[in-house]
Scaffold this motif. Structure first.
Motif, PDB file in Angstrom:
ATOM      1  N   GLU A  69      -8.683   2.699   1.092  1.00 35.91           N
ATOM      2  CA  GLU A  69      -9.643   1.626   0.862  1.00 35.91           C
ATOM      3  C   GLU A  69      -9.156   0.280   1.413  1.00 35.91           C
ATOM      4  O   GLU A  69      -9.963  -0.561   1.818  1.00 35.91           O
ATOM      5  CB  GLU A  69      -9.908   1.479  -0.641  1.00 35.91           C
ATOM      6  N   HIS A  70      -7.832   0.050   1.394  1.00 37.96           N
ATOM      7  CA  HIS A  70      -7.310  -1.278   1.700  1.00 37.96           C
ATOM      8  C   HIS A  70      -6.606  -1.400   3.045  1.00 37.96           C
ATOM      9  O   HIS A  70      -6.368  -2.509   3.514  1.00 37.96           O
ATOM     10  CB  HIS A  70      -6.347  -1.717   0.588  1.00 37.96           C
ATOM     11  N   SER A  78     -17.174  -0.879  -3.120  1.00 37.85           N
ATOM     12  CA  SER A  78     -16.931  -1.038  -4.560  1.00 37.85           C
ATOM     13  C   SER A  78     -18.239  -1.144  -5.326  1.00 37.85           C
ATOM     14  O   SER A  78     -18.388  -0.575  -6.406  1.00 37.85           O
ATOM     15  CB  SER A  78     -16.086  -2.287  -4.822  1.00 37.85           C
ATOM     16  N   PHE A 107      -2.973  -6.346  -4.615  1.00 38.34           N
ATOM     17  CA  PHE A 107      -3.396  -6.518  -3.221  1.00 38.34           C
ATOM     18  C   PHE A 107      -4.406  -7.650  -3.090  1.00 38.34           C
ATOM     19  O   PHE A 107      -4.257  -8.548  -2.254  1.00 38.34           O
ATOM     20  CB  PHE A 107      -3.988  -5.216  -2.683  1.00 38.34           C
ATOM     21  N   HIS A 108      -5.445  -7.615  -3.910  1.00 42.04           N
ATOM     22  CA  HIS A 108      -6.492  -8.638  -3.789  1.00 42.04           C
ATOM     23  C   HIS A 108      -5.962 -10.031  -4.135  1.00 42.04           C
ATOM     24  O   HIS A 108      -6.324 -11.016  -3.471  1.00 42.04           O
ATOM     25  CB  HIS A 108      -7.681  -8.273  -4.682  1.00 42.04           C
ATOM     26  N   LEU A 168       0.808  -1.216   0.000  1.00 40.28           N
ATOM     27  CA  LEU A 168       0.000   0.000   0.000  1.00 40.28           C
ATOM     28  C   LEU A 168       0.843   1.269   0.000  1.00 40.28           C
ATOM     29  O   LEU A 168       0.316   2.361  -0.196  1.00 40.28           O
ATOM     30  CB  LEU A 168      -0.941   0.004   1.210  1.00 40.28           C
ATOM     31  N   MET A 180     -12.961  -6.812   4.558  1.00 37.97           N
ATOM     32  CA  MET A 180     -13.036  -7.108   3.122  1.00 37.97           C
ATOM     33  C   MET A 180     -14.475  -6.986   2.637  1.00 37.97           C
ATOM     34  O   MET A 180     -14.737  -6.454   1.547  1.00 37.97           O
ATOM     35  CB  MET A 180     -12.496  -8.500   2.827  1.00 37.97           C
ATOM     36  N   ARG A 207      -4.706   3.388  -0.554  1.00 37.76           N
ATOM     37  CA  ARG A 207      -4.334   3.075   0.839  1.00 37.76           C
ATOM     38  C   ARG A 207      -5.549   3.162   1.759  1.00 37.76           C
ATOM     39  O   ARG A 207      -5.752   2.291   2.611  1.00 37.76           O
ATOM     40  CB  ARG A 207      -3.237   4.035   1.301  1.00 37.76           C
ATOM     41  N   ASP A 265      -4.286  -2.399  -6.986  1.00 37.08           N
ATOM     42  CA  ASP A 265      -5.522  -2.985  -6.463  1.00 37.08           C
ATOM     43  C   ASP A 265      -5.557  -4.488  -6.749  1.00 37.08           C
ATOM     44  O   ASP A 265      -5.854  -5.296  -5.870  1.00 37.08           O
ATOM     45  CB  ASP A 265      -6.732  -2.286  -7.088  1.00 37.08           C
ATOM     46  N   ILE A 320      -8.130  -3.612   5.869  1.00 37.88           N
ATOM     47  CA  ILE A 320      -7.992  -5.048   5.582  1.00 37.88           C
ATOM     48  C   ILE A 320      -6.574  -5.508   5.901  1.00 37.88           C
ATOM     49  O   ILE A 320      -6.365  -6.517   6.582  1.00 37.88           O
ATOM     50  CB  ILE A 320      -8.311  -5.347   4.105  1.00 37.88           C
ATOM     51  N   HIS A 350     -15.288  -3.374   2.225  1.00 34.11           N
ATOM     52  CA  HIS A 350     -14.611  -2.828   1.041  1.00 34.11           C
ATOM     53  C   HIS A 350     -15.362  -3.186  -0.234  1.00 34.11           C
ATOM     54  O   HIS A 350     -15.548  -2.345  -1.123  1.00 34.11           O
ATOM     55  CB  HIS A 350     -13.187  -3.376   0.994  1.00 34.11           C
TER      56      HIS A 350
END
Length: 232
Positions: A190-191, A217, A136-137, A119, A210, A188, A133, A194, A213
């Motif tokens: 948004e994530h 979305s 990360f996922h 991040l 999660m 940063r 993104d 998590i 989040h």
């Protein structure tokens, strides 16, 4: 999939006859696919008579006048976008929160720390945002230690984001984000919840963050589709 997405956007009138499509580089960045994939999609549309490509300073890929004959109703195409995004997000809601829980409970400490460090990498534009993104996922998916979950999440993102990212064409970064929100801080923000829950080894919290989040979305994509509908 890329050809179908561009076909839909042409049919919606977002790229009217005679207009120039974004460059291969721009399409690659926004749709999150390789330039060779974009090139193959454009070649397919050329063979169908929807576009033609010319060289030179004023060249590029332009929509042919024949595209005006598209008879699929605009509302039907937008409804298809809406249904695809809805289905993909419902599927992701079913699997990604649990993957985050497993990542928190199973992944080695260094793997969990790497998710947090990710991040801090620069995301200066929409392309950078999409790249990090996905990293990360998919990092969460890999950290779950379940190869089947990893493959399912990878497939779901591929299915969703070629179509979903197409909503950003001609929209720009600012349409779905708060005024002044640049890509890096937004990523940063948004994530981070998590990543912190995963780092702490708190499975239930990682699962909940999660899920929140993905709810955010869904709201963002719903807003983008609403804007696309209003432009008609």
């Amino acid at each position: 999939m890329v050809a179908e997405i561009l076909r839909r956007r042409i049919a919606l009138g977002d790229f009217p006859p005679g207009s120039r499509l974004p460059t291969e580089r721009e399409l690659s960045e926004v749709l999150g696919v390789g330039r060779n994939t974009v090139r193959q999609a454009l070649r397919q549309l050329t063979e169908e008579g929807l576009v033609n490509t010319t060289l030179g300073r004023s060249g590029g890929t332009r929509v042919r006048a024949a595209a005006e004959s598209e008879d699929t109703p605009r509302a039907e195409i937008i409804a298809s976008f809406r249904a695809t995004i809805r289905d993909c997000l419902e599927y992701r809601q079913a699997i990604e929160p649990f993957a985050a829980r497993l990542a928190a409970e199973r992944a080695p400490t260094e793997v969990r720390r790497q998710l947090l460090r990710l991040l801090d990498e620069p995301a200066e534009d929409l392309s950078g945002y999409h790249r990090l993104d996905s990293a990360f996922h998919l990092g969460i998916a890999a950290a779950s230690g379940n190869p089947m979950l990893h493959r399912a999440i990878e497939a779901a993102r591929a299915e969703m984001f070629v179509g979903g990212n197409a909503l950003w064409l001609q929209a720009g970064w600012s349409l779905g984000h708060a005024e002044g929100a640049s890509a890096g801080p937004r990523l940063r923000e948004e994530h981070l919840p998590i990543a912190l829950a995963v780092l702490a080894g708190d499975g239930p919290a990682a699962e909940a963050r999660m899920r929140e989040h993905l709810d955010d979305s869904r709201q963002q994509f719903r807003f983008l589709i609403d804007q696309l509908e209003q432009l008609g």
